[in-house]
Design a protein around this motif. Structure first.
Motif, PDB file in Angstrom:
ATOM      1  N   UNK A  57      20.807   5.638  31.505  1.00 33.75           N
ATOM      2  CA  UNK A  57      19.859   5.452  32.387  1.00 33.75           C
ATOM      3  C   UNK A  57      18.459   5.208  31.934  1.00 33.75           C
ATOM      4  N   UNK A  58      18.069   6.053  30.983  1.00 33.27           N
ATOM      5  CA  UNK A  58      16.770   5.703  30.012  1.00 33.27           C
ATOM      6  C   UNK A  58      16.696   4.466  29.367  1.00 33.27           C
ATOM      7  N   UNK A  59      17.741   3.990  28.684  1.00 34.48           N
ATOM      8  CA  UNK A  59      17.737   2.793  27.912  1.00 34.48           C
ATOM      9  C   UNK A  59      18.011   1.747  28.948  1.00 34.48           C
ATOM     10  N   UNK A  60      18.450   1.842  30.055  1.00 31.90           N
ATOM     11  CA  UNK A  60      18.134   0.624  31.101  1.00 31.90           C
ATOM     12  C   UNK A  60      16.617   0.633  31.538  1.00 31.90           C
ATOM     13  N   UNK A  61      16.157   1.731  31.822  1.00 30.22           N
ATOM     14  CA  UNK A  61      15.005   1.756  32.651  1.00 30.22           C
ATOM     15  C   UNK A  61      13.733   1.682  31.722  1.00 30.22           C
ATOM     16  N   UNK A  62      14.077   1.889  30.283  1.00 28.95           N
ATOM     17  CA  UNK A  62      12.949   2.037  29.426  1.00 28.95           C
ATOM     18  C   UNK A  62      12.992   1.161  28.081  1.00 28.95           C
ATOM     19  N   UNK A  63      14.198   0.562  27.817  1.00 28.53           N
ATOM     20  CA  UNK A  63      14.522  -0.023  26.464  1.00 28.53           C
ATOM     21  C   UNK A  63      14.461   0.868  25.416  1.00 28.53           C
ATOM     22  N   UNK A  64      13.617   0.536  24.427  1.00 34.38           N
ATOM     23  CA  UNK A  64      13.554   1.450  23.333  1.00 34.38           C
ATOM     24  C   UNK A  64      12.418   2.451  23.439  1.00 34.38           C
ATOM     25  N   UNK A  65      11.887   2.455  24.711  1.00 31.75           N
ATOM     26  CA  UNK A  65      10.847   3.574  25.368  1.00 31.75           C
ATOM     27  C   UNK A  65      11.534   4.874  25.358  1.00 31.75           C
ATOM     28  N   UNK A  66      13.182   4.690  25.460  1.00 36.58           N
ATOM     29  CA  UNK A  66      13.924   5.864  25.587  1.00 36.58           C
ATOM     30  C   UNK A  66      13.739   6.801  24.342  1.00 36.58           C
ATOM     31  N   UNK A  97      16.595  -3.254  14.112  1.00 36.91           N
ATOM     32  CA  UNK A  97      15.427  -3.439  14.592  1.00 36.91           C
ATOM     33  C   UNK A  97      14.216  -2.566  13.650  1.00 36.91           C
ATOM     34  N   UNK A  98      13.204  -2.967  13.611  1.00 36.30           N
ATOM     35  CA  UNK A  98      12.052  -2.333  12.702  1.00 36.30           C
ATOM     36  C   UNK A  98      11.786  -0.908  13.383  1.00 36.30           C
ATOM     37  N   UNK A  99      11.413  -0.004  12.804  1.00 35.71           N
ATOM     38  CA  UNK A  99      10.907   1.065  13.253  1.00 35.71           C
ATOM     39  C   UNK A  99       9.957   1.370  14.152  1.00 35.71           C
ATOM     40  N   UNK A 100       9.132   0.218  14.347  1.00 31.69           N
ATOM     41  CA  UNK A 100       7.779  -0.038  15.343  1.00 31.69           C
ATOM     42  C   UNK A 100       8.347  -0.011  16.552  1.00 31.69           C
ATOM     43  N   UNK A 101       9.852  -0.452  17.008  1.00 35.69           N
ATOM     44  CA  UNK A 101       9.982  -0.432  18.227  1.00 35.69           C
ATOM     45  C   UNK A 101      10.162   1.044  18.930  1.00 35.69           C
ATOM     46  N   UNK A 102      10.134   1.934  17.979  1.00 29.04           N
ATOM     47  CA  UNK A 102      10.013   3.294  18.505  1.00 29.04           C
ATOM     48  C   UNK A 102       8.745   3.643  19.259  1.00 29.04           C
ATOM     49  N   UNK A 103       7.819   3.360  18.595  1.00 26.16           N
ATOM     50  CA  UNK A 103       6.339   3.673  19.277  1.00 26.16           C
ATOM     51  C   UNK A 103       5.619   2.443  19.919  1.00 26.16           C
ATOM     52  N   UNK A 104       6.214   1.234  19.646  1.00 26.31           N
ATOM     53  CA  UNK A 104       5.904  -0.066  20.548  1.00 26.31           C
ATOM     54  C   UNK A 104       7.157  -0.411  21.060  1.00 26.31           C
ATOM     55  N   UNK A 105       7.573   0.295  22.278  1.00 27.43           N
ATOM     56  CA  UNK A 105       9.033  -0.192  22.949  1.00 27.43           C
ATOM     57  C   UNK A 105       8.696  -1.442  23.778  1.00 27.43           C
ATOM     58  N   UNK A 147       6.894  -5.629  26.909  1.00 33.48           N
ATOM     59  CA  UNK A 147       6.157  -4.285  26.477  1.00 33.48           C
ATOM     60  C   UNK A 147       6.763  -3.331  27.414  1.00 33.48           C
ATOM     61  N   UNK A 148       6.922  -2.297  27.310  1.00 35.26           N
ATOM     62  CA  UNK A 148       7.216  -0.965  28.133  1.00 35.26           C
ATOM     63  C   UNK A 148       6.043  -0.079  28.447  1.00 35.26           C
ATOM     64  N   UNK A 149       5.698  -0.018  29.851  1.00 37.76           N
ATOM     65  CA  UNK A 149       4.299   0.624  30.025  1.00 37.76           C
ATOM     66  C   UNK A 149       4.646   2.278  30.099  1.00 37.76           C
ATOM     67  N   UNK A 150       3.493   2.687  29.897  1.00 32.10           N
ATOM     68  CA  UNK A 150       3.514   4.381  29.851  1.00 32.10           C
ATOM     69  C   UNK A 150       4.074   4.938  30.962  1.00 32.10           C
ATOM     70  N   UNK A 151       3.704   4.251  32.158  1.00 31.11           N
ATOM     71  CA  UNK A 151       4.357   4.825  33.346  1.00 31.11           C
ATOM     72  C   UNK A 151       6.013   4.758  33.492  1.00 31.11           C
ATOM     73  N   UNK A 152       6.448   3.644  32.887  1.00 29.78           N
ATOM     74  CA  UNK A 152       7.937   3.371  32.933  1.00 29.78           C
ATOM     75  C   UNK A 152       8.549   4.487  31.839  1.00 29.78           C
ATOM     76  N   UNK A 153       7.962   4.749  30.730  1.00 31.03           N
ATOM     77  CA  UNK A 153       8.437   5.921  29.807  1.00 31.03           C
ATOM     78  C   UNK A 153       8.487   7.302  30.539  1.00 31.03           C
ATOM     79  N   UNK A 196      21.482  -5.001  18.627  1.00 37.12           N
ATOM     80  CA  UNK A 196      21.098  -6.480  18.167  1.00 37.12           C
ATOM     81  C   UNK A 196      20.002  -6.913  18.732  1.00 37.12           C
ATOM     82  N   UNK A 197      19.996  -6.493  20.021  1.00 35.11           N
ATOM     83  CA  UNK A 197      18.920  -7.161  20.955  1.00 35.11           C
ATOM     84  C   UNK A 197      18.426  -5.969  21.952  1.00 35.11           C
ATOM     85  N   UNK A 198      17.017  -5.648  21.872  1.00 30.42           N
ATOM     86  CA  UNK A 198      16.711  -4.453  22.693  1.00 30.42           C
ATOM     87  C   UNK A 198      16.472  -5.225  24.332  1.00 30.42           C
TER      88      UNK A 198
END
Length: 456
Positions: free
Chosen positions: A39-48, A178-186, A197-203, A261-263
């Motif tokens: 549910x978190x991966x679907x809702x926030x992508x790498x923002x999970x 994926x590069x490590x940057x996707x963890x803090x730039x989801x 990009x994933x918003x803070x509200x979504x996360x 392979x693809x976020x």
């Protein structure tokens, strides 16, 4: 007046390690990742990743509340006894009903999400509701057995589960796409199908789901009367369980995100984790992992049912129900020394819930109940030190952890309730009304026995 004297009591046979094994098995990190984390991966992508990291910080605050209160008020009733001793009967009954709902809903949530992994492992098309029903029946039957046997059984399954998670982590990190940057730039899938990009509200909206994935570490308090020693060992069990859970959930979630392979494609999938694993492993290995996930869910339900048996046993001993029900709930199995009636009490309603059509609805409502539970525990942690009860364990940094827990649970509760259907509001209202009606009865609940405190 407590009815404790009418019960032969539970056998004090568990060590801190035993309790940690059962508790972590109840959390079942693998099924939390494979049933709840999607549910978190679907809702926030790498923002999970950020959602799980923020949830870990909140979970530490919640765990410190559990640790201090569980050490100060060791009782098989867990949270509702703690609330009674700190705030009185009315709030205690509200907490009792909230925990009862959690113990009723969580096995159904896990069992309902397990069937796809069994089918993937066996190459079958078994009906999800029938698989869930069979799991519930078997798990309730096993939970009646001797507590030491259950500790050994759940511990053995847990080792297999941890091995599967370690394999997933190795696959994700060793074949990172994926590069490590996707963890803090989801990023996640945009409306046009590409990444966005994933918003803070979504996360933040996904933090509640991540907290649910970690939930269960507080279950250690239910075994306070099964432990050889209470007090500080209860606190150690709670904190050790949380440490293990966060470690073995956050690392694989991170690996799965980096191995995708693809976020954007991952966040669009109905089963984002299987999407990643299908690209990281061979079909045979994917089936083995799916089998391990199914066994981990089975293991989790056993552990949760064992906890629920202690919870209901305590409520019967404390006189919450009419006298015949109280006597039944206190019955100890002559061979296994377990509260067998209390353990089986939720079997039928849990089985009926497995026929609920929406896993998402079950999970979202469970998050609401969970946040209400954490809120009451955090308030109790603030209030408890002002009472007369000894505190053999005192959390570091008090009162900041319970204050963080109060603010965090209120914020998450508001985020979930904003989008909750009217049905959930009606159920919450019904729980509150039932608690008020029960509070009007003259029969006392979970009376504090001063002599018991002195003996400790």
């Amino acid at each position: 007046m407590s009815q404790e004297a009418s019960s032969p009591g539970l056998r004090r046979s568990l060590s801190v390690t035993d309790v940690v094994l059962i508790t972590v098995s109840g959390v079942t990190p693998a099924s939390s990742i494979f049933v709840i984390a999607p549910f978190a991966l679907q809702g926030a992508g790498s923002g999970a990743f950020l959602a799980f990291a923020l949830a870990a910080a909140l979970a530490v605050a919640f765990a410190l509340c559990y640790a201090e209160l569980g050490a100060a008020h060791p009782n098989a009733g867990g949270e509702y006894v703690i609330i009674e001793r700190v705030f009185g009967r009315a709030l205690s009954l509200q907490m009792y009903l909230l925990i009862l709902c959690l113990l009723l809903f969580i096995p159904a949530v896990l069992a309902t999400g397990a069937a796809p992994y069994l089918n993937s492992a066996l190459g079958t098309r078994l009906d999800g509701a029938e698989v869930a029903l069979a799991m519930i029946v078997l798990c309730f039957g096993i939970a009646v057995l001797d507590i030491k046997l259950n500790a050994w059984l759940t511990g053995s399954f847990l080792l297999l589960e941890l091995a599967a998670l370690a394999l997933i982590a190795w696959l994700g990190f060793s074949e990172a796409q994926q590069p490590a940057t996707v963890l803090w730039q989801p990023v996640k899938a945009a409306a046009d199908g590409g990444p966005s990009a994933v918003s803070a509200a979504t996360i933040f909206a996904m933090v509640g789901t991540a907290v649910f994935a970690y939930n269960g570490f507080g279950g250690a308090v239910y075994f306070a009367e099964d432990m050889r020693e209470s007090g500080r060992p209860v606190a150690r069990a709670v904190l050790a369980a949380l440490s293990i859970v966060v470690l073995v959930e956050l690392i694989p979630v991170t690996a799965l995100i980096l191995g995708a392979p693809s976020l954007a494609e991952m966040s669009r999938q109905a089963d984002p984790i299987n999407y990643v694993l299908s690209h990281l492993s061979s079909p045979t290995l994917a089936r083995v992992i799916s089998g391990g996930i199914f066994l981990s869910v089975f293991n989790a339900i056993i552990a949760i049912v064992v906890q629920s048996g202690r919870f209901l046993y305590s409520s019967g001993r404390d006189g919450l129900w009419p006298a015949p029900a109280n006597r039944a709930l206190q019955r100890i199995h002559p061979r296994f020394d377990t509260p067998w009636v209390a353990t089986l009490a939720l079997a039928i309603p849990s089985a009926l819930l497995t026929f609920h059509s929406s896993l998402g609805d079950l999970a979202s409502f469970t998050v609401i109940i969970l946040m209400l539970n954490y809120l009451l525990l955090a308030l109790a942690a603030l209030r408890s030190r002002l009472g007369l009860h000894p505190h053999p364990y005192r959390m570091p940094g008090w009162p900041w952890p319970p204050l963080l827990a109060v603010v965090g649970s209120l914020a998450l509760l508001w985020a979930v309730l904003r989008d909750a259907p009217a049905r959930d509001w009606w159920i919450i209202g019904g729980i509150a009304l039932t608690g008020l009606l029960l509070a009007g009865r003259k029969q006392p609940v979970a009376v504090l026995i001063v002599e018991e405190q002195k003996e400790r």
